[in-house]
Design an enzyme around this catalytic site. Structure first.
Site, short mmCIF file in Angstrom:
data_model
loop_
_atom_site.label_atom_id
_atom_site.label_comp_id
_atom_site.label_asym_id
_atom_site.label_seq_id
_atom_site.Cartn_x
_atom_site.Cartn_y
_atom_site.Cartn_z
N GLU A 194 5.17 9.00 35.03
CA GLU A 194 5.58 9.87 33.93
C GLU A 194 7.10 9.94 33.84
O GLU A 194 7.67 9.91 32.75
CB GLU A 194 4.99 11.27 34.11
CG GLU A 194 5.19 12.21 32.90
CD GLU A 194 6.49 13.00 32.90
OE1 GLU A 194 6.79 13.64 31.88
OE2 GLU A 194 7.23 12.99 33.92
N HIS A 303 13.94 19.29 38.50
CA HIS A 303 14.58 18.04 38.94
C HIS A 303 15.64 18.26 40.02
O HIS A 303 16.45 17.37 40.28
CB HIS A 303 15.14 17.23 37.76
CG HIS A 303 14.04 16.53 36.99
ND1 HIS A 303 14.27 15.46 36.15
CD2 HIS A 303 12.70 16.73 36.97
CE1 HIS A 303 13.11 15.06 35.63
NE2 HIS A 303 12.15 15.82 36.11
CO CO Z 1 10.04 15.70 35.52
ZN ZN Z 2 7.05 16.57 34.89
#
Ligand code: CO
Ligand code: ZN
Length: 333
Positions: A194, A303
């Site tokens: 992804e 992140h």
């Molecule tokens: Co991500």
């Molecule tokens: Zn994600």
């Protein structure tokens, strides 16, 4: 659920190398799924058959996490690297990475570089080797690494690397373990790649050809000091996505999610994400189009090596997934 989230977040799974994650999930769901299979891109698909009049629903949560890949090893044994997915420079300096081989490295910056001018090519990784030869005994060019950071239980809130999107995987695992026979046929797809462009979800959706697509993924919040204005907060429930850069949620799917939350008393909030995307971005463009939406788990510091979620929000997402599996979809399809 805390134990499942801890187990899944601690697993090693940069994009393209999600095998450790999918095998953990296989162990967690094998006694609960009617069918379990893996496809060519490594997506793990758990099937639960519905009663006869039901439709096909694809739920997607991605198993991969952001990471880095070694591009160069210098004579002194320091590594240079390239990002795998959306890795922010600000969240790298002083942090550690773990490689597939188990080697651990410290990321640091060239000393002459100003903070503002910092780019990924001004960073290096120190794995404790004193020569190229010694480094090559531990790692190799092309080897992938992920953040090395432990899970922390802060009470109702949990912190770890890779909450994006192992917390989404945990939501689907928990939903599968709690459900009886659903009205609709449900495909829980634990997708790959992804973070590098919604790749696993694309082929899985093509193969399954669902009537409805729902991604489970993290979203940003606007509740930290001096944060950008965003009306999503930790602890205020499941986030129902309106849009992001990859998807405008199908209005009827968005309404269905809201109606189910209202009917079942599930706490929820509306989410407009100004950048970023999820697997629903790939699913909704499959074949002649699939009505799609996203249930998001509000997450701080996305992140970074320390992504934070609220357990109440996670439970709300599980309840919403379960509600969708039994929903009457005749209004949508
Ligand atoms: Co991500
Ligand atoms: Zn994600």
């Amino acid at each position: 659920m805390k134990a499942i989230i801890e187990q899944l977040t601690q697993a090693f799974g940069p994009s393209g190398y999600e095998g450790e994650v999918t095998s953990l999930i296989t162990d967690l769901v094998k006694d609960y799924a009617d069918e379990l299979r893996t496809d060519v891109l490594g997506n793990l698909i758990a099937v639960k058959h519905g009663s006869q009049d039901g439709k096909k629903i694809m739920f997607a949560a991605h198993t991969d996490e952001i990471g880095i890949v070694i591009t160069y090893i210098d004579d002194k044994g320091f590594l240079r690297f390239s990002p795998v997915g959306g890795v922010g420079v600000a969240s790298l300096v002083g942090h550690r990475v773990r490689f597939a081989s188990g080697a651990i490295g410290v990321i640091y910056q060239e000393e002459e570089t100003e903070w503002k001018a910092l780019t990924i090519d001004k960073l290096f990784i120190d794995i404790g080797a004193s020569s190229k030869e010694e480094a090559e005994q531990k790692v190799h060019i092309g080897e992938f690494g992920v953040f090395h950071r432990e899970f922390a239980d802060l009470g109702t809130r949990l912190v770890s690397k890779a909450m994006d999107d192992r917390v989404g995987c945990a939501v689907l695992v928990e939903a599968l373990r709690r459900m009886g026979q659903p009205k609709n046929t449900v495909f829980f797809v634990f997708t790959t790649q992804e973070e590098v462009g919604l790749r696993g979800a694309r082929t899985a959706a093509f193969g399954l050809d669902p009537d409805l697509g729902i991604a489970l993924d993290v979203t940003l919040t606007g509740d930290m000091p001096e944060a950008r204005r965003m009306a999503v907060s930790l602890g205020k429930g499941a986030a129902v996505k309106v849009k992001d850069s990859s998807l405008i949620a199908h209005p009827k799917v968005k309404d269905l999610l809201v109606d189910l939350c209202e009917a079942k008393g599930i706490p929820y909030q509306m989410e407009v994400l100004e950048r970023g995307g999820t697997d629903a971005g790939a699913i909704h463009l499959t074949k002649e189009g699939v009505p799609s939406g996203t249930i998001s788990i509000p997450t701080r510091y996305v992140h970074s090596p320390s992504e934070m979620v609220d357990l109440g929000d996670v439970q709300a997402c599980v309840n919403l997934v379960l509600a969708v599996t039994d929903a009457d979809l005749s209004q949508i399809i």
